[in-house]
Design a protein around this motif. Structure first.
Motif, short mmCIF file in Angstrom:
data_model
loop_
_atom_site.label_atom_id
_atom_site.label_comp_id
_atom_site.label_asym_id
_atom_site.label_seq_id
_atom_site.Cartn_x
_atom_site.Cartn_y
_atom_site.Cartn_z
N ASN A 1 -1.84 -20.54 -3.83
CA ASN A 1 -2.23 -20.25 -2.45
C ASN A 1 -1.20 -19.32 -1.81
O ASN A 1 -0.54 -19.65 -0.83
CB ASN A 1 -2.36 -21.55 -1.65
CG ASN A 1 -2.99 -21.33 -0.30
OD1 ASN A 1 -3.77 -20.41 -0.13
ND2 ASN A 1 -2.63 -22.15 0.66
N LYS A 2 -1.04 -18.15 -2.42
CA LYS A 2 -0.09 -17.14 -1.96
C LYS A 2 -0.78 -15.79 -1.93
O LYS A 2 -1.93 -15.67 -2.37
CB LYS A 2 1.14 -17.09 -2.89
CG LYS A 2 1.98 -18.36 -2.88
CD LYS A 2 3.18 -18.22 -3.78
CE LYS A 2 4.04 -19.48 -3.75
NZ LYS A 2 4.67 -19.69 -2.43
N SER A 3 -0.09 -14.79 -1.45
CA SER A 3 -0.66 -13.45 -1.43
C SER A 3 -0.84 -12.96 -2.86
O SER A 3 -0.22 -13.49 -3.79
CB SER A 3 0.23 -12.49 -0.65
OG SER A 3 1.44 -12.26 -1.36
N VAL A 4 -1.67 -11.95 -3.03
CA VAL A 4 -1.91 -11.37 -4.36
C VAL A 4 -0.59 -10.85 -4.93
O VAL A 4 -0.29 -11.04 -6.12
CB VAL A 4 -2.95 -10.24 -4.28
CG1 VAL A 4 -3.14 -9.60 -5.66
CG2 VAL A 4 -4.28 -10.77 -3.76
N ARG A 5 0.22 -10.22 -4.09
CA ARG A 5 1.50 -9.69 -4.54
C ARG A 5 2.42 -10.82 -5.04
O ARG A 5 3.00 -10.73 -6.11
CB ARG A 5 2.18 -8.93 -3.39
CG ARG A 5 3.47 -8.19 -3.83
CD ARG A 5 4.21 -7.65 -2.61
NE ARG A 5 3.37 -6.78 -1.80
CZ ARG A 5 3.17 -5.50 -2.03
NH1 ARG A 5 3.76 -4.92 -3.07
NH2 ARG A 5 2.39 -4.78 -1.24
N ILE B 1 -9.91 -6.02 -3.54
CA ILE B 1 -8.67 -6.54 -2.96
C ILE B 1 -8.18 -5.62 -1.83
O ILE B 1 -7.74 -6.09 -0.78
CB ILE B 1 -7.57 -6.68 -4.04
CG1 ILE B 1 -7.98 -7.71 -5.08
CG2 ILE B 1 -6.24 -7.05 -3.41
CD1 ILE B 1 -8.18 -9.10 -4.57
N ILE B 2 -8.30 -4.32 -2.02
CA ILE B 2 -7.87 -3.37 -0.98
C ILE B 2 -8.70 -3.55 0.28
O ILE B 2 -8.18 -3.58 1.40
CB ILE B 2 -7.97 -1.92 -1.51
CG1 ILE B 2 -6.91 -1.68 -2.59
CG2 ILE B 2 -7.79 -0.93 -0.36
CD1 ILE B 2 -7.01 -0.33 -3.27
N LEU B 3 -10.03 -3.68 0.10
CA LEU B 3 -10.91 -3.90 1.25
C LEU B 3 -10.64 -5.24 1.93
O LEU B 3 -10.78 -5.37 3.14
CB LEU B 3 -12.38 -3.81 0.81
CG LEU B 3 -12.90 -2.42 0.43
CD1 LEU B 3 -14.30 -2.51 -0.15
CD2 LEU B 3 -12.89 -1.50 1.66
N GLN B 4 -10.27 -6.24 1.14
CA GLN B 4 -10.01 -7.58 1.67
C GLN B 4 -8.75 -7.62 2.52
O GLN B 4 -8.63 -8.43 3.43
CB GLN B 4 -9.88 -8.57 0.51
CG GLN B 4 -9.87 -10.04 0.93
CD GLN B 4 -11.22 -10.50 1.42
OE1 GLN B 4 -12.23 -10.34 0.75
NE2 GLN B 4 -11.25 -11.07 2.62
N GLY C 1 -5.54 -5.90 0.96
CA GLY C 1 -4.44 -5.40 0.17
C GLY C 1 -3.68 -6.47 -0.58
O GLY C 1 -4.04 -7.65 -0.56
N LEU C 2 -2.60 -6.06 -1.21
CA LEU C 2 -1.82 -6.97 -2.06
C LEU C 2 -1.16 -8.09 -1.27
O LEU C 2 -0.84 -9.14 -1.83
CB LEU C 2 -0.75 -6.19 -2.82
CG LEU C 2 -1.27 -5.21 -3.89
CD1 LEU C 2 -0.11 -4.39 -4.45
CD2 LEU C 2 -1.98 -5.96 -5.01
N ASP C 3 -0.93 -7.88 0.02
CA ASP C 3 -0.27 -8.90 0.83
C ASP C 3 -1.25 -9.87 1.48
O ASP C 3 -0.86 -10.74 2.26
CB ASP C 3 0.60 -8.24 1.91
CG ASP C 3 1.77 -7.49 1.30
OD1 ASP C 3 2.43 -8.06 0.42
OD2 ASP C 3 2.01 -6.34 1.71
N TYR C 4 -2.52 -9.72 1.14
CA TYR C 4 -3.53 -10.62 1.72
C TYR C 4 -3.42 -12.00 1.07
O TYR C 4 -3.26 -12.12 -0.15
CB TYR C 4 -4.93 -10.05 1.51
CG TYR C 4 -6.01 -10.91 2.12
CD1 TYR C 4 -6.24 -10.90 3.50
CD2 TYR C 4 -6.77 -11.76 1.33
CE1 TYR C 4 -7.22 -11.70 4.07
CE2 TYR C 4 -7.76 -12.56 1.88
CZ TYR C 4 -7.97 -12.54 3.26
OH TYR C 4 -8.94 -13.34 3.82
N ILE C 5 -3.52 -13.04 1.90
CA ILE C 5 -3.51 -14.42 1.39
C ILE C 5 -4.90 -14.99 1.55
O ILE C 5 -5.43 -15.09 2.68
CB ILE C 5 -2.50 -15.28 2.17
CG1 ILE C 5 -1.08 -14.72 2.03
CG2 ILE C 5 -2.53 -16.73 1.67
CD1 ILE C 5 -0.05 -15.47 2.85
N PHE C 6 -5.52 -15.35 0.45
CA PHE C 6 -6.86 -15.91 0.49
C PHE C 6 -6.82 -17.32 1.08
O PHE C 6 -5.82 -18.02 0.99
CB PHE C 6 -7.47 -15.95 -0.91
CG PHE C 6 -7.90 -14.61 -1.42
CD1 PHE C 6 -9.16 -14.12 -1.12
CD2 PHE C 6 -7.04 -13.84 -2.18
CE1 PHE C 6 -9.56 -12.88 -1.58
CE2 PHE C 6 -7.43 -12.60 -2.65
CZ PHE C 6 -8.69 -12.10 -2.35
#
Length: 569
Positions: A414-418, A446-449, A451-456
């Protein structure tokens, strides 16, 4: 009273206990000195002697010193408790890893022990242990001091003081049994609650929620009753200690006043002995108060120790630099709780660099084989050689550096993609992360969502099942393992995700050992070779996809069935 297994956690930090005990003794000296100065000042005030103010001021100065020593003692106790609790939590975690999650305790029970249990143990180390050593030292020191003033009073105090530890010992047997039951009920209630919350949707769908609610009420009532018994025991024990402490102090004060009446002691000593008399009982009274907390912590500690004493999987010491071949010979395996169902029997297989698919119906042993190869399961018979070395002689952790096992149960952080990429490979840069996402056709998503710093959100609700599997695959692609086992990763996902994953697996197979386990025969058409578990004939069917389509009618029929189902769907 003192558990040797728990005491060993203070090893290397025993000086904390020594310093805390010394500070406690210094606090006693300061308290006694302050009481003497206060007694003297009262006597001087009665005599209209101006020195009374000096004695009174000195008494207050000692009170300030008392506070400083008390704060310092508290900090040392907290430091000891922090050190020990951190060490115990590390041991619990490391042991759980070594046991590979297969403990006699459930995951929720271990979680409760490492949180609430360790918090109870903090009090054992910060309060009970220091009190235990000091409570032996203080009464003896005061007895020696009082003998100089009035030996009768000193003897009375010394006789009454042991009644407190005697009462503690008498209650301890009752307390041990009670706290053991308390923790059993507490851990059971926690597990029950966690199961109920985790399966809330299913409970509602199948109208089982009311019944589960009744079961929770019953469990909660049982826990409430045992908690009330614990409180009654604590109240009973405290009452006994208070009767001894206050009763003994009353007897001592009475004898002191009688001695003053007989002119055996002065007014100063009379006031002093009355003020200090309680100090005989306070250390053991404090020990008794912390005893109940300590017993709770010690009971939790016993469960921690039992976990740490569980036998773990023994490891080999052979290490491999690279892996290019796996050879399985006469492999058999049966779960301990299975009386007759043999999951694997005399299996012979070979895996080399390339794409190998394993097919078979549910329950035929495909996943069992995968878990054995990933060293998640031990206790097989036969031989598994990794580049000529027996699997059970390899160092498990070194071997696992070469292998990854991906299933539908693989956990997403449960963390960002990065941060998730960094968890798998801390050396990745942003360009490489995006490249791996592109490999599984998730880069644009992922970019649309965000980016890499997005947390789901929790449980990755924004992603479909297929997208979750592709994201997991992207993470695992970044670690560059030589053996990759995919256990039903293409099950119950959309056709697009299934194709993307299979295509990625095919590309990976050029320089890796790829094993795809599936009940979908169409996925196996991309493999270099296929092993099909044949339950009815008790063996394996082996061959290249093109050959099996010609030589094995069942294989060809299954492909046709799947094609027809796809057309219908």
């Amino acid at each position: 009273m003192i558990d040797k297994d728990l005491l060993r956690y203070t090893k290397g930090k025993n000086y904390y206990l020594i310093f805390i005990t010394l500070l406690s003794f210094l606090l006693l000296i300061v308290s006694v000195s302050s009481s003497f100065l206060l007694s003297s000042s009262i006597d001087l005030f009665i005599k209209n002697d101006n020195r009374a103010y000096i004695y009174l001021f000195s008494s207050f100065a000692l009170v300030v010193l008392f506070i400083i020593f008390y704060v310092l003692k508290g900090k040392l106790a907290d430091n000891l408790a922090n050190y020990v609790s951190s060490k115990i939590r590390d041991d619990i975690f490391n042991k759980y890893v070594l046991l590979e999650g297969r403990s006699k305790l459930t995951t929720s029970e271990i979680s409760q022990l490492s949180s609430e249990g360790v918090e109870q143990l903090r009090l054992y180390y910060s309060s009970y242990l220091p009190s235990f050593f000091y409570s032996m030292l203080a009464p003896i020191s005061l007895f020696v001091l009082f003998c100089f003033f009035d030996y009768k009073v000193a003897i009375i105090y010394l006789v009454c003081v042991p009644l407190i530890p005697i009462s503690i010992i008498l209650v301890s047997k009752w307390a041990k049994k009670l706290f053991s039951t308390y923790w059993d009920k507490y851990l059971s209630l926690g597990s029950h609650y966690l199961d109920s919350v985790s399966g809330m949707k299913e409970l509602l769908i199948f109208s089982y929620d009311n019944r589960m609610q009744e079961e929770m009420k019953k469990s909660s009532e049982e826990f409430r009753r045992i908690t009330m018994k614990v409180l009654v025991m604590q109240l009973f024990s405290t009452t006994i200690m208070d009767l001894v402490a206050y009763g003994g102090a009353a007897v001592g004060i009475t004898l002191t006043l009688l001695s003053f009446k007989d002119n055996s002691i002065s007014l100063v000593l009379t006031i002093f002995m009355i003020l200090v008399g309680a100090e005989f009982f306070l250390p053991l009274r404090a020990l008794g108060s912390s005893f109940h907390i300590a017993m709770n912590g010690a009971t939790a500690g016993k469960k921690v120790i039992s976990l740490l004493n569980e036998e773990e999987v023994k490891d080999g010491d052979v290490k491999l630099d690279t892996i290019s071949r796996i050879e399985v010979s006469d492999l058999s395996f049966r779960y301990e709780d299975a009386d007759t169902n043999v999951f694997l029997k005399n299996i012979n297989m070979t895996f080399e660099k390339g794409f190998t698919s394993i097919l078979g119906n549910s329950g035929c042993g495909k996943s069992t084989l995968a878990n054995i190869l990933a060293t998640n399961i031990k206790g097989y018979s036969g031989s598994i050689k990794i580049d000529g070395k027996e699997l059970n002689t390899l160092n498990r952790y070194e071997y696992r550096k070469h292998i990854c096992y991906i299933s539908t149960d693989t956990y997403l952080l449960n963390k960002s993609v990065r941060e998730s990429f960094k968890f798998y490979n801390k050396n990745l840069n942003e360009e490489e992360m995006l490249s791996f996402l592109d490999e599984v056709s998730l880069k644009e998503r992922i970019i649309l969502q965000g980016g890499l710093d997005y947390i789901f959100k929790t449980d990755y609700e924004q992603l479909s099942g297929g997208e979750k599997q592709r994201l997991i695959l992207a993470y695992y692609l970044s670690v560059n393992k030589e053996i990759m086992i995919f256990d039903e990763t293409t099950s119950n996902i959309d056709k697009e995700s299934e194709k993307i994953i299979v295509d990625a697996i095919k590309r990976l197979s050029k320089n890796k050992i790829i094993i795809l386990i599936s009940h979908r025969y169409k996925n196996a058409l991309h493999a270099d070779k296929i092993y099909k578990f044949d339950n009815e004939n008790g063996g394996l069917i082996y061959g290249a996809p093109s050959n099996l389509l010609i030589e094995n009618p069942d294989f060809k029929n299954q492909i046709e069935v799947e094609n027809r189902w796809e057309e219908i769907i």
